[in-house]
Design a protein around this motif. Structure first.
Motif, PDB file in Angstrom:
ATOM      1  N   ARG A 149      79.711  12.053   7.838  1.00 26.62           N
ATOM      2  CA  ARG A 149      80.767  11.701   6.884  1.00 26.62           C
ATOM      3  C   ARG A 149      81.019  12.834   5.876  1.00 26.62           C
ATOM      4  O   ARG A 149      82.164  13.290   5.734  1.00 26.62           O
ATOM      5  CB  ARG A 149      80.432  10.388   6.185  1.00 26.62           C
ATOM      6  N   PRO A 150      79.989  13.330   5.166  1.00 33.75           N
ATOM      7  CA  PRO A 150      80.254  14.469   4.273  1.00 33.75           C
ATOM      8  C   PRO A 150      80.657  15.727   5.044  1.00 33.75           C
ATOM      9  O   PRO A 150      81.419  16.549   4.530  1.00 33.75           O
ATOM     10  CB  PRO A 150      78.935  14.659   3.515  1.00 33.75           C
ATOM     11  N   PHE A 151      80.142  15.863   6.282  1.00 35.36           N
ATOM     12  CA  PHE A 151      80.523  17.043   7.061  1.00 35.36           C
ATOM     13  C   PHE A 151      82.010  16.999   7.415  1.00 35.36           C
ATOM     14  O   PHE A 151      82.684  18.037   7.422  1.00 35.36           O
ATOM     15  CB  PHE A 151      79.678  17.142   8.335  1.00 35.36           C
ATOM     16  N   SER A 152      82.535  15.804   7.719  1.00 34.15           N
ATOM     17  CA  SER A 152      83.965  15.688   8.037  1.00 34.15           C
ATOM     18  C   SER A 152      84.814  16.082   6.831  1.00 34.15           C
ATOM     19  O   SER A 152      85.884  16.680   6.973  1.00 34.15           O
ATOM     20  CB  SER A 152      84.303  14.264   8.492  1.00 34.15           C
ATOM     21  N   LYS A 153      84.330  15.768   5.627  1.00 33.92           N
ATOM     22  CA  LYS A 153      85.043  16.178   4.418  1.00 33.92           C
ATOM     23  C   LYS A 153      85.037  17.701   4.285  1.00 33.92           C
ATOM     24  O   LYS A 153      86.049  18.312   3.912  1.00 33.92           O
ATOM     25  CB  LYS A 153      84.396  15.538   3.193  1.00 33.92           C
ATOM     26  N   ALA A 154      83.905  18.323   4.618  1.00 37.03           N
ATOM     27  CA  ALA A 154      83.820  19.784   4.572  1.00 37.03           C
ATOM     28  C   ALA A 154      84.789  20.419   5.558  1.00 37.03           C
ATOM     29  O   ALA A 154      85.404  21.455   5.263  1.00 37.03           O
ATOM     30  CB  ALA A 154      82.382  20.227   4.866  1.00 37.03           C
ATOM     31  N   MET A 155      84.960  19.794   6.726  1.00 39.93           N
ATOM     32  CA  MET A 155      85.914  20.302   7.715  1.00 39.93           C
ATOM     33  C   MET A 155      87.348  20.192   7.181  1.00 39.93           C
ATOM     34  O   MET A 155      88.162  21.104   7.372  1.00 39.93           O
ATOM     35  CB  MET A 155      85.782  19.533   9.022  1.00 39.93           C
ATOM     36  N   ARG A 156      87.659  19.076   6.536  1.00 37.79           N
ATOM     37  CA  ARG A 156      89.003  18.912   5.989  1.00 37.79           C
ATOM     38  C   ARG A 156      89.290  19.959   4.906  1.00 37.79           C
ATOM     39  O   ARG A 156      90.414  20.421   4.766  1.00 37.79           O
ATOM     40  CB  ARG A 156      89.181  17.502   5.414  1.00 37.79           C
ATOM     41  N   LEU A 157      88.263  20.309   4.152  1.00 34.12           N
ATOM     42  CA  LEU A 157      88.420  21.291   3.084  1.00 34.12           C
ATOM     43  C   LEU A 157      88.409  22.724   3.606  1.00 34.12           C
ATOM     44  O   LEU A 157      88.737  23.649   2.858  1.00 34.12           O
ATOM     45  CB  LEU A 157      87.314  21.113   2.035  1.00 34.12           C
ATOM     46  N   GLY A 158      87.988  22.912   4.864  1.00 31.10           N
ATOM     47  CA  GLY A 158      87.935  24.256   5.435  1.00 31.10           C
ATOM     48  C   GLY A 158      86.816  25.103   4.870  1.00 31.10           C
ATOM     49  O   GLY A 158      86.984  26.312   4.680  1.00 31.10           O
ATOM     50  N   LEU A 159      85.653  24.496   4.624  1.00 27.78           N
ATOM     51  CA  LEU A 159      84.534  25.223   4.027  1.00 27.78           C
ATOM     52  C   LEU A 159      83.797  26.053   5.065  1.00 27.78           C
ATOM     53  O   LEU A 159      83.862  25.790   6.268  1.00 27.78           O
ATOM     54  CB  LEU A 159      83.567  24.233   3.373  1.00 27.78           C
ATOM     55  N   SER A 160      83.064  27.052   4.601  1.00 22.46           N
ATOM     56  CA  SER A 160      82.236  27.875   5.472  1.00 22.46           C
ATOM     57  C   SER A 160      81.034  27.065   5.943  1.00 22.46           C
ATOM     58  O   SER A 160      80.748  25.984   5.421  1.00 22.46           O
ATOM     59  CB  SER A 160      81.759  29.120   4.725  1.00 22.46           C
ATOM     60  N   ALA A 161      80.303  27.600   6.927  1.00 24.93           N
ATOM     61  CA  ALA A 161      79.138  26.886   7.458  1.00 24.93           C
ATOM     62  C   ALA A 161      78.060  26.655   6.391  1.00 24.93           C
ATOM     63  O   ALA A 161      77.537  25.542   6.281  1.00 24.93           O
ATOM     64  CB  ALA A 161      78.560  27.644   8.659  1.00 24.93           C
ATOM     65  N   PRO A 162      77.691  27.652   5.558  1.00 29.33           N
ATOM     66  CA  PRO A 162      76.697  27.387   4.507  1.00 29.33           C
ATOM     67  C   PRO A 162      77.167  26.340   3.504  1.00 29.33           C
ATOM     68  O   PRO A 162      76.378  25.494   3.065  1.00 29.33           O
ATOM     69  CB  PRO A 162      76.503  28.757   3.846  1.00 29.33           C
ATOM     70  N   GLU A 163      78.448  26.382   3.128  1.00 29.79           N
ATOM     71  CA  GLU A 163      78.977  25.385   2.188  1.00 29.79           C
ATOM     72  C   GLU A 163      78.983  23.993   2.816  1.00 29.79           C
ATOM     73  O   GLU A 163      78.652  22.999   2.161  1.00 29.79           O
ATOM     74  CB  GLU A 163      80.386  25.780   1.763  1.00 29.79           C
ATOM     75  N   SER A 164      79.349  23.926   4.112  1.00 35.44           N
ATOM     76  CA  SER A 164      79.344  22.642   4.819  1.00 35.44           C
ATOM     77  C   SER A 164      77.928  22.100   4.930  1.00 35.44           C
ATOM     78  O   SER A 164      77.694  20.896   4.792  1.00 35.44           O
ATOM     79  CB  SER A 164      79.949  22.808   6.217  1.00 35.44           C
ATOM     80  N   ALA A 165      76.974  22.995   5.192  1.00 35.93           N
ATOM     81  CA  ALA A 165      75.578  22.584   5.310  1.00 35.93           C
ATOM     82  C   ALA A 165      75.064  22.003   3.997  1.00 35.93           C
ATOM     83  O   ALA A 165      74.365  20.985   3.988  1.00 35.93           O
ATOM     84  CB  ALA A 165      74.721  23.780   5.733  1.00 35.93           C
ATOM     85  N   THR A 166      75.416  22.639   2.890  1.00 37.27           N
ATOM     86  CA  THR A 166      74.995  22.141   1.582  1.00 37.27           C
ATOM     87  C   THR A 166      75.598  20.771   1.300  1.00 37.27           C
ATOM     88  O   THR A 166      74.912  19.856   0.816  1.00 37.27           O
ATOM     89  CB  THR A 166      75.412  23.132   0.480  1.00 37.27           C
TER      90      THR A 166
END
Length: 230
Positions: free
Chosen positions: A11-28
């Motif tokens: 769920r939080p990872f899908s939000k990171a994808m929508r925001l277009g974050l980098s892999a380290p930012e998505s991981a955090t």
């Protein structure tokens, strides 16, 4: 999500994808490792081709932009190393550049496609798949796009930007030029995208832009997984 652990992190990872974050930012954001975030990203991107987009219609602006060819993550025999970034050997077109066709309509929908050679035959195929026959195509007067529009029988408005004719009534190329800038800003987040993976990232960009940066939100996990029963 099939056969993945840590399903609550999707769920939080899908939000990171929508925001277009980098892999380290998505991981955090998702509470997972960088390697897992990268693997999950490409699991999602590999499925985006199956999501169809509507054809562009009405006033459609189209133009090519050029990105520097990248061999990130690859070893190419006989090729000299170079620092990441830079403008390449020549501004605009060049042998070390990859052409990207960007087309946008006034509704906010767009199509972004990597083109191996920006000639009439290739652009005809690309535009035939993405632009409705009833559309009006607006370009900067380039011969390849003009030839593609003529082949497809699409009404074409050419602006002679070399003579600073950038607008004619309601017709201009401001929308597609803005999309070029948005695309390059989006790709800069990842500090260099390999040309071999570029189509996936272009798909990611166009889906975010097409549906207002809102990839489907995953519902909260309740009860056992329907796939594995855990």
């Amino acid at each position: 999500m099939a056969r993945t652990r840590l399903k609550a992190a999707w769920r939080p990872f899908s939000k990171a994808m929508r925001l277009g974050l980098s892999a380290p930012e998505s991981a955090t954001m998702a509470g997972i490792s960088d390697a897992t975030a990268y693997a999950w990203r490409h699991r999602v991107l590999s499925r985006l081709d199956a999501l169809a987009l509507d054809q562009l219609d009405g006033v459609v602006e189209a133009d090519e932009t050029y990105l520097r060819r990248s061999y990130k993550g690859q070893r190419v025999k006989g090729r000299r190393r170079r620092k990441r970034g830079g403008q390449g050997s020549k501004r605009g077109r060049g042998r070390d550049k990859v052409p990207i066709l960007v087309a946008c309509d006034r509704r906010g929908a767009s199509h972004v496609t990597r083109v191996e050679i920006a000639n009439i035959a290739t652009l005809t195929q690309m535009l035939g798949d993405t632009v409705a026959p009833t559309a009006t195509l607006v370009t900067d007067g380039g011969s390849a796009l003009a030839g593609a529009a003529r082949t497809l029988g699409i009404h074409h408005v050419a602006l002679n930007t070399s003579r600073r004719v950038r607008k004619r009534g309601i017709f201009h190329t401001n929308t597609v030029n803005a999309a070029h800038n948005e695309l390059k800003a989006f790709l800069s987040t990842f500090r260099g995208v390999s040309t071999s993976l570029l189509p996936r990232y272009l798909n990611w960009f166009r889906h975010r832009k097409h549906i207002g940066a809102s990839l489907p939100v995953l519902p909260p996990m309740t009860g056992p997984c329907p796939t594995c029963g855990r």
